[in-house]
Motif scaffolding. Structure first.
Motif, PDB file in Angstrom:
ATOM      1  N   LEU A 154      -3.840  -5.083   0.111  1.00  0.00           N
ATOM      2  CA  LEU A 154      -2.845  -4.659   1.080  1.00  0.00           C
ATOM      3  C   LEU A 154      -2.546  -5.702   2.145  1.00  0.00           C
ATOM      4  O   LEU A 154      -1.444  -5.722   2.694  1.00  0.00           O
ATOM      5  CB  LEU A 154      -3.301  -3.368   1.790  1.00  0.00           C
ATOM      6  N   ASP A 155      -3.509  -6.542   2.486  1.00  0.00           N
ATOM      7  CA  ASP A 155      -3.325  -7.472   3.599  1.00  0.00           C
ATOM      8  C   ASP A 155      -2.734  -8.789   3.119  1.00  0.00           C
ATOM      9  O   ASP A 155      -2.906  -9.181   1.968  1.00  0.00           O
ATOM     10  CB  ASP A 155      -4.659  -7.734   4.308  1.00  0.00           C
ATOM     11  N   GLY A 204       0.903  -4.332   6.155  1.00  0.00           N
ATOM     12  CA  GLY A 204      -0.162  -5.220   5.706  1.00  0.00           C
ATOM     13  C   GLY A 204      -0.652  -6.152   6.796  1.00  0.00           C
ATOM     14  O   GLY A 204      -1.115  -7.264   6.504  1.00  0.00           O
TER      15      GLY A 204
END
Length: 238
Positions: A154-155, A204
């Motif tokens: 997600l990041d 994110g």
């Protein structure tokens, strides 16, 4: 387990005395929060014995989900895992989830269940070198779609983020629909941290809320710290 109003534990380890190998467990127990009594949940064969996996409860699916952990019985080293298992708490049946995009093997990772997006989320963790000079402490955020078995990072690795760490406290702030990360053990100058971060799962991105203690001067030796080792943030938990 908010459905049956009980606390559930899985696995763990024990040894008598201060040396020798541990006994690792793979059993499941429940604490009834009204009667304050423990009972073992009898299941089919499931995950191998382990300690320190990521574990979450999915209230809509009424199931326990675990990821990874440590399979070593030795107190001198680690064997990290990256398998995913689901315990159906209606039938008390384990099943291993076939996954893709799976994170690398790790232990001590933080985990939460995102009730808005119906996904398991993990952050950080460490590899087999945890506590040693060769350690890799992870800083990624991964989400698992239980229905598809797909792990997704997600990041954005190019954005600001907390230092790699394990043992952080991670929760879903449902009011602001974000994830909050507090503290943990980093791979930098401080070791134990007391910083606070917020993560936006749609964008994110991480936002630092509180820096906490900062580094001031070196340790005298291994786990031997002077009183002014850090500049102490008196408004944060130590």
């Amino acid at each position: 387990d908010s459905t049956d109003h009980r606390m559930i534990i899985f696995g763990g380890r024990y040894r008598a005395g201060t040396s020798g190998n541990y006994t690792l467990y793979s059993d499941v127990w429940a604490l009834d929060l009204e009667t304050e009594t423990w009972s073992q949940i009898m299941t089919n064969p499931g995950p191998t014995p382990r300690v320190n996996p990521g574990a979450v409860y999915d209230p809509q699916g009424h199931r326990l989900v675990i990821f990874g952990g440590n399979a070593s019985a030795s107190g001198m080293g680690y064997v990290p895992l990256n398998d995913t298992w689901v315990l159906d708490l209606a039938s008390n049946t384990w099943s291993e989830l076939a996954t893709t995009g799976v994170p690398s093997p790790r232990l001590f990772q933080s985990a939460l269940w995102d009730v808005s997006r119906q996904q398991m989320v993990i952050h950080g963790g460490a590899d087999e070198g945890a506590f040693f000079q060769t350690a890799q402490y992870f800083d990624e955020v991964f989400a698992l779609n239980i229905d598809t078995g797909v792990w997704t990072r997600l990041d954005d690795p190019m954005n600001q983020r907390p230092d790699g760490r394990f043992w952080g406290g991670l929760v879903h702030d449902t009011y602001h629909d974000g994830y909050l990360l507090f503290g943990g053990h980093d791979d930098g100058m401080l070791g134990n941290r007391n910083d606070l971060w917020s993560f936006d799962p749609d964008m994110g991105t991480w936002t630092e809320i509180s820096l906490g203690d900062t580094y001031n001067k070196p340790a005298n030796g291994f786990c031997d710290f002077p009183p002014d080792f850090t500049n102490v943030d008196m408004n944060a938990p130590e």
